[in-house]
Design a protein around this motif. Structure first.
Motif, PDB file in Angstrom:
ATOM      1  N   ALA A 534       4.446  39.527  11.169  1.00 50.44           N
ATOM      2  CA  ALA A 534       5.724  39.176  10.545  1.00 50.44           C
ATOM      3  C   ALA A 534       6.820  39.224  11.588  1.00 50.44           C
ATOM      4  O   ALA A 534       6.713  39.907  12.616  1.00 50.44           O
ATOM      5  CB  ALA A 534       6.049  40.137   9.406  1.00 50.44           C
ATOM      6  N   ALA A 535       7.886  38.500  11.311  1.00 54.49           N
ATOM      7  CA  ALA A 535       9.099  38.526  12.134  1.00 54.49           C
ATOM      8  C   ALA A 535      10.281  38.696  11.207  1.00 54.49           C
ATOM      9  O   ALA A 535      10.237  38.308  10.029  1.00 54.49           O
ATOM     10  CB  ALA A 535       9.228  37.249  12.956  1.00 54.49           C
ATOM     11  N   GLY A 536      11.339  39.290  11.733  1.00 50.58           N
ATOM     12  CA  GLY A 536      12.499  39.497  10.882  1.00 50.58           C
ATOM     13  C   GLY A 536      13.630  40.142  11.641  1.00 50.58           C
ATOM     14  O   GLY A 536      13.736  40.020  12.870  1.00 50.58           O
ATOM     15  N   ALA A 537      14.446  40.858  10.909  1.00 51.05           N
ATOM     16  CA  ALA A 537      15.632  41.477  11.502  1.00 51.05           C
ATOM     17  C   ALA A 537      15.950  42.771  10.762  1.00 51.05           C
ATOM     18  O   ALA A 537      15.558  42.968   9.604  1.00 51.05           O
ATOM     19  CB  ALA A 537      16.817  40.529  11.451  1.00 51.05           C
ATOM     20  N   ARG A 538      16.651  43.625  11.452  1.00 49.04           N
ATOM     21  CA  ARG A 538      17.123  44.886  10.888  1.00 49.04           C
ATOM     22  C   ARG A 538      18.552  45.088  11.354  1.00 49.04           C
ATOM     23  O   ARG A 538      18.848  44.924  12.548  1.00 49.04           O
ATOM     24  CB  ARG A 538      16.233  46.040  11.346  1.00 49.04           C
ATOM     25  CG  ARG A 538      16.680  47.404  10.889  1.00 49.04           C
ATOM     26  CD  ARG A 538      15.827  48.500  11.511  1.00 49.04           C
ATOM     27  NE  ARG A 538      14.459  48.503  11.013  1.00 49.04           N
ATOM     28  CZ  ARG A 538      13.524  49.349  11.439  1.00 49.04           C
ATOM     29  NH1 ARG A 538      13.811  50.225  12.400  1.00 49.04           N
ATOM     30  NH2 ARG A 538      12.300  49.302  10.938  1.00 49.04           N
ATOM     31  N   ALA A 539      19.439  45.433  10.451  1.00 48.26           N
ATOM     32  CA  ALA A 539      20.841  45.634  10.807  1.00 48.26           C
ATOM     33  C   ALA A 539      21.391  46.808  10.016  1.00 48.26           C
ATOM     34  O   ALA A 539      20.905  47.117   8.911  1.00 48.26           O
ATOM     35  CB  ALA A 539      21.659  44.378  10.534  1.00 48.26           C
ATOM     36  N   GLY A 540      22.385  47.466  10.583  1.00 51.05           N
ATOM     37  CA  GLY A 540      22.951  48.605   9.878  1.00 51.05           C
ATOM     38  C   GLY A 540      24.160  49.175  10.585  1.00 51.05           C
ATOM     39  O   GLY A 540      24.681  48.592  11.547  1.00 51.05           O
ATOM     40  N   VAL A 541      24.576  50.334  10.106  1.00 51.48           N
ATOM     41  CA  VAL A 541      25.721  51.019  10.689  1.00 51.48           C
ATOM     42  C   VAL A 541      25.497  52.523  10.566  1.00 51.48           C
ATOM     43  O   VAL A 541      24.964  53.004   9.555  1.00 51.48           O
ATOM     44  CB  VAL A 541      27.040  50.588  10.002  1.00 51.48           C
ATOM     45  CG1 VAL A 541      27.017  50.926   8.511  1.00 51.48           C
ATOM     46  CG2 VAL A 541      28.242  51.222  10.681  1.00 51.48           C
ATOM     47  N   GLU A 555      16.684  45.653   6.057  1.00 50.62           N
ATOM     48  CA  GLU A 555      15.603  45.070   6.841  1.00 50.62           C
ATOM     49  C   GLU A 555      14.956  43.939   6.051  1.00 50.62           C
ATOM     50  O   GLU A 555      14.738  44.068   4.843  1.00 50.62           O
ATOM     51  CB  GLU A 555      14.569  46.139   7.166  1.00 50.62           C
ATOM     52  CG  GLU A 555      13.330  45.660   7.889  1.00 50.62           C
ATOM     53  CD  GLU A 555      12.293  46.749   7.996  1.00 50.62           C
ATOM     54  OE1 GLU A 555      11.190  46.583   7.414  1.00 50.62           O
ATOM     55  OE2 GLU A 555      12.569  47.779   8.652  1.00 50.62           O
ATOM     56  N   GLY A 556      14.675  42.844   6.724  1.00 49.42           N
ATOM     57  CA  GLY A 556      13.977  41.739   6.095  1.00 49.42           C
ATOM     58  C   GLY A 556      12.869  41.222   6.993  1.00 49.42           C
ATOM     59  O   GLY A 556      13.071  41.064   8.202  1.00 49.42           O
ATOM     60  N   LEU A 557      11.682  40.975   6.398  1.00 50.52           N
ATOM     61  CA  LEU A 557      10.524  40.501   7.160  1.00 50.52           C
ATOM     62  C   LEU A 557       9.916  39.278   6.474  1.00 50.52           C
ATOM     63  O   LEU A 557       9.788  39.243   5.236  1.00 50.52           O
ATOM     64  CB  LEU A 557       9.461  41.594   7.257  1.00 50.52           C
ATOM     65  CG  LEU A 557       9.762  42.773   8.191  1.00 50.52           C
ATOM     66  CD1 LEU A 557       8.763  43.903   7.960  1.00 50.52           C
ATOM     67  CD2 LEU A 557       9.740  42.329   9.647  1.00 50.52           C
ATOM     68  N   TYR A 558       9.538  38.307   7.277  1.00 53.84           N
ATOM     69  CA  TYR A 558       8.863  37.104   6.770  1.00 53.84           C
ATOM     70  C   TYR A 558       7.484  37.060   7.406  1.00 53.84           C
ATOM     71  O   TYR A 558       7.348  37.017   8.632  1.00 53.84           O
ATOM     72  CB  TYR A 558       9.664  35.850   7.137  1.00 53.84           C
ATOM     73  CG  TYR A 558       9.066  34.580   6.597  1.00 53.84           C
ATOM     74  CD1 TYR A 558       9.266  34.196   5.274  1.00 53.84           C
ATOM     75  CD2 TYR A 558       8.282  33.763   7.419  1.00 53.84           C
ATOM     76  CE1 TYR A 558       8.704  33.023   4.769  1.00 53.84           C
ATOM     77  CE2 TYR A 558       7.724  32.594   6.930  1.00 53.84           C
ATOM     78  CZ  TYR A 558       7.925  32.231   5.602  1.00 53.84           C
ATOM     79  OH  TYR A 558       7.369  31.079   5.106  1.00 53.84           O
ATOM     80  N   TYR A 559       6.423  37.050   6.562  1.00 56.92           N
ATOM     81  CA  TYR A 559       5.045  37.120   7.040  1.00 56.92           C
ATOM     82  C   TYR A 559       4.431  35.733   7.208  1.00 56.92           C
ATOM     83  O   TYR A 559       4.876  34.752   6.602  1.00 56.92           O
ATOM     84  CB  TYR A 559       4.192  37.958   6.080  1.00 56.92           C
ATOM     85  CG  TYR A 559       4.431  39.437   6.216  1.00 56.92           C
ATOM     86  CD1 TYR A 559       3.533  40.250   6.899  1.00 56.92           C
ATOM     87  CD2 TYR A 559       5.581  40.027   5.699  1.00 56.92           C
ATOM     88  CE1 TYR A 559       3.754  41.606   7.046  1.00 56.92           C
ATOM     89  CE2 TYR A 559       5.813  41.385   5.836  1.00 56.92           C
ATOM     90  CZ  TYR A 559       4.895  42.172   6.514  1.00 56.92           C
ATOM     91  OH  TYR A 559       5.138  43.528   6.673  1.00 56.92           O
ATOM     92  N   HIS A 560       3.375  35.694   7.995  1.00 56.44           N
ATOM     93  CA  HIS A 560       2.732  34.420   8.302  1.00 56.44           C
ATOM     94  C   HIS A 560       2.132  33.768   7.046  1.00 56.44           C
ATOM     95  O   HIS A 560       1.939  32.555   7.005  1.00 56.44           O
ATOM     96  CB  HIS A 560       1.621  34.636   9.339  1.00 56.44           C
ATOM     97  CG  HIS A 560       0.414  35.330   8.801  1.00 56.44           C
ATOM     98  ND1 HIS A 560       0.386  36.675   8.547  1.00 56.44           N
ATOM     99  CD2 HIS A 560      -0.816  34.852   8.440  1.00 56.44           C
ATOM    100  CE1 HIS A 560      -0.796  37.011   8.064  1.00 56.44           C
ATOM    101  NE2 HIS A 560      -1.548  35.922   7.986  1.00 56.44           N
ATOM    102  N   ASN A 561       1.850  34.556   6.009  1.00 62.61           N
ATOM    103  CA  ASN A 561       1.281  34.002   4.772  1.00 62.61           C
ATOM    104  C   ASN A 561       2.357  33.732   3.725  1.00 62.61           C
ATOM    105  O   ASN A 561       2.057  33.654   2.530  1.00 62.61           O
ATOM    106  CB  ASN A 561       0.230  34.954   4.210  1.00 62.61           C
ATOM    107  CG  ASN A 561       0.820  36.338   3.893  1.00 62.61           C
ATOM    108  OD1 ASN A 561       2.009  36.589   4.128  1.00 62.61           O
ATOM    109  ND2 ASN A 561      -0.005  37.227   3.350  1.00 62.61           N
ATOM    110  N   ASP A 562       3.616  33.616   4.165  1.00 60.93           N
ATOM    111  CA  ASP A 562       4.779  33.346   3.307  1.00 60.93           C
ATOM    112  C   ASP A 562       5.198  34.539   2.460  1.00 60.93           C
ATOM    113  O   ASP A 562       6.087  34.411   1.601  1.00 60.93           O
ATOM    114  CB  ASP A 562       4.537  32.138   2.386  1.00 60.93           C
ATOM    115  CG  ASP A 562       4.478  30.839   3.171  1.00 60.93           C
ATOM    116  OD1 ASP A 562       5.095  30.775   4.251  1.00 60.93           O
ATOM    117  OD2 ASP A 562       3.800  29.904   2.714  1.00 60.93           O
ATOM    118  N   ASP A 563       4.573  35.684   2.677  1.00 61.66           N
ATOM    119  CA  ASP A 563       5.033  36.902   2.001  1.00 61.66           C
ATOM    120  C   ASP A 563       6.378  37.312   2.604  1.00 61.66           C
ATOM    121  O   ASP A 563       6.602  37.183   3.807  1.00 61.66           O
ATOM    122  CB  ASP A 563       3.997  38.019   2.205  1.00 61.66           C
ATOM    123  CG  ASP A 563       4.319  39.260   1.387  1.00 61.66           C
ATOM    124  OD1 ASP A 563       5.178  39.164   0.493  1.00 61.66           O
ATOM    125  OD2 ASP A 563       3.703  40.312   1.639  1.00 61.66           O
TER     126      ASP A 563
END
Length: 608
Positions: A534-541, A555-563
């Motif tokens: 999976a690839a994604g991003a994480r952001a915060g303070v 945090e948000g993740l997008y998986y290779h199987n569209d999950d």
């Protein structure tokens, strides 16, 4: 009556001979065991024998495992006048000479190499130096320790001081993962080194931008003599280097303990030894006389930049590139005190940018021109970096927690144990803001209607936040590997994962916003493939307020199987004294089809 008195006098005169310790008694003497580096239960490995395997260190073939045999061999080889073995083992000779009352036969006077080395070595003061943590090097994530041997009792004597360091010897270039693996399991030999202290200052404070703490030790002259004599004995002697316990800090504790073996310095069992614990051990045992803080060059620059307006920062950057800017109207219009701050910031920035390698002639000329500008303006005082809380005053490096909460409409209870060391929201006093290093962090949970389950096991979780500004633009990063439980579809699955990525961070007073790009690889029972990516991003303070720490993150993740998965959270930590804290956390975990909200409250206890 006279004959009785004469006999009594003869008895008393002979008492010192009769009072001499036997070899069996000397073999258990604290200093003899310290001279041989015998493990008396301080760490798990090699208990009851010497930590050293190197045969060059012993005079008997069984010396590593038999302190009595080594003592007898030492007596046999060190007793003869002019013995060459005395020159290799001056501390052992000193011990046996005093304990056995050997005749004055010149002692070590024939040991010309040792005598020359001892004359050249300083010995007026001894300080423990603690360069703070440096997250860009796995070997220095927890900081580092070394000894400084000073000549003279004033500040100028530091220029002639020697640095005594213990470290692993690594052949060639090895990647960080291999370094940690081999370091954990004793894959590297370790040696003591003796180098000019100013070389270490350059490495730590200049190249790696690390703050340095100096702990002056209250060793007497006699204790310092023991330390130095034994240091000669350890030259080129090979130890095993283990990252967790038999490391730089532990070996220096052994060396200091030899100087004062009656102390309690090595009494406690150590599953791990980190520099902060080393300093605390020295403090508890009464070795620390005074503490000095030396900020890194990066922190010195930041302290100057914080005093400048946005326009003055522009001028400082321009001045660092071209010293003739000092003659232009914009600079001349500044108040003299502001000119001083701008010129000092420009010079500090120039030095920091060119800290590695040899400086070119052009850079050297610019630096000299900037110093002239600084010297012709009135010096502004009080711009040194604020002194932080020293590392030994921070919370313990291990942690236990007990808590509970609600997962959806079900209650749960949870226990947590963390082997090491510090997370973002722990009490920051004594630690580096924005640096998190956690190892072997486990949580077990019992939820209503379920059996006891493993909720999380972080083998390693390292997060580095390096705030950026107009003068410094470091890259933040994180890496995490282990097991965690995630909601996938309609069920919570235990995943085996590794994830990480680069990021950016900024600092706005006590608030640090950040953002990471991230990649994740995991194995779970919900997906058909062995490894899901999976690839994604994480952001915060992060907010480091007086009395509490608050973290907001998404945090948000997008998986290779569209999950797709999302995990927003909010965490509040309230320290209650040095080694206790109350922590509350709310988190939503799931995807577009289903998600669960968890509320968690726990009490945390820190210890060494």
């Amino acid at each position: 009556m006279r004959s009785i008195n004469l006999a009594l006098i003869l008895v008393l005169a002979g008492a010192p001979l009769w009072a001499q310790a036997t070899p069996g008694e000397l073999a258990t003497h604290p200093r003899w065991k310290a001279l041989l580096h015998i493990n008396e239960g301080t760490t798990w490995r090699y208990q009851g024998r010497s930590y050293i395997d190197d045969p060059e260190f012993f005079l008997h073939e069984s010396g590593a495992t038999d302190a009595h045999a080594e003592l007898e061999a030492s007596i046999e080889q060190l007793r003869p006048e002019g013995s060459e073995a005395r020159c290799d083992f001056p501390a052992r000779y000193r011990f046996l000479d005093r304990q056995l009352d050997w005749p004055d036969d010149g002692g070590l006077s024939h040991c010309s190499d040792y005598q020359e080395w001892r004359r050249d070595m300083p010995g007026e003061r001894v300080a423990l130096i603690f360069p703070a943590s440096y997250l860009n090097s796995p070997s220095s994530m927890f900081g580092h320790t070394l000894l400084r041997i000073d000549r003279g009792n004033d500040e100028d004597g530091v220029w002639l001081s020697r640095a005594i360091n213990f470290g692993a010897t690594v052949q060639g270039q090895e990647n960080s993962i291999l370094y940690v693996y081999r370091g954990l399991f004793g894959g590297y030999p370790g040696y003591f080194s003796n180098v000019p202290y100013m070389n270490k200052i350059r490495d730590y404070a200049h190249l790696e931008n690390r703050d340095m703490w100096e702990y002056q030790l209250n060793l007497t002259q006699g204790e310092r003599d023991w330390l130095l004599a034994h240091l000669w004995e350890l030259e080129d002697i090979e130890f095993d280097y283990l990252f967790l316990d038999e490391n730089c800090s532990f070996r220096l504790l052994e060396l200091i303990h030899l100087a004062r073996p009656e102390s309690t310095l090595m009494d406690d069992f150590r599953f791990a030894e980190v520099p902060a614990n080393t300093v605390r051990s020295l403090d508890r045992a009464g070795f620390i006389e005074s503490v000095e803080y030396r900020p890194s060059k990066a922190n010195e620059l930041d302290a100057l930049v914080d005093r400048l307006s946005a326009g003055e920062q522009d001028l400082a950057l321009a001045l660092a590139r071209d010293a003739s800017v000092a003659e232009k109207e914009a600079f001349q219009a500044l108040a003299p005190r502001s000119q001083n701050l701008v010129a000092r910031a420009a010079y500090a920035y120039l030095r920091l940018q060119n800290r590695e390698g040899a400086r070119s002639q052009e850079v050297a000329q610019r630096g000299l021109a900037l110093l002239r500008v600084v010297n012709r303006t009135p010096t502004v005082s009080g711009v040194d970096p604020e002194r932080p809380v020293s590392p030994e005053k921070g919370h313990g490096t291990k942690m236990l927690a007990a808590g509970g909460g609600m997962l959806g409409d079900r209650g749960f209870g949870e226990l947590q144990a963390r082997f090491s060391y510090h997370d973002w929201l722990d009490n920051p006093e004594g630690y580096l803001n924005g640096a998190a290093i956690e190892a072997f962090d486990a949580r077990i949970r019992r939820t209503e209607g379920d059996d006891l389950t493993l909720e999380q096991l972080d083998v390693v979780n390292i997060k580095s936040l390096a705030p950026r500004n107009r003068f410094r633009k470091p890259v933040s990063w994180f890496v995490n590997g282990g097991l965690d439980r995630r909601l996938i579809g309609s069920k919570r699955h235990l995943t085996r994962h590794i994830q990480g990525g680069p990021g950016l961070a900024w600092e706005m007073g006590s608030v640090i916003p950040y953002a990471y790009a991230m990649a994740r690889a995991e194995n779970n029972s919900a997906h058909d493939v062995l490894v899901s990516t999976a690839a994604g991003a994480r952001a915060g303070v992060l907010w480091y307020a007086d009395g509490f720490q608050l973290g907001l993150e998404a945090e948000g993740l997008y998986y290779h199987n569209d999950d797709r998965r999302y995990r927003p959270s909010a965490t509040l930590n309230v320290p209650v004294g040095r080694n206790h804290a109350l922590r509350a956390r709310v988190e939503r975990d799931g995807g577009p089809d289903r998600a669960e909200t968890e509320f968690h409250l726990s009490w945390r206890y820190y210890f060494d």
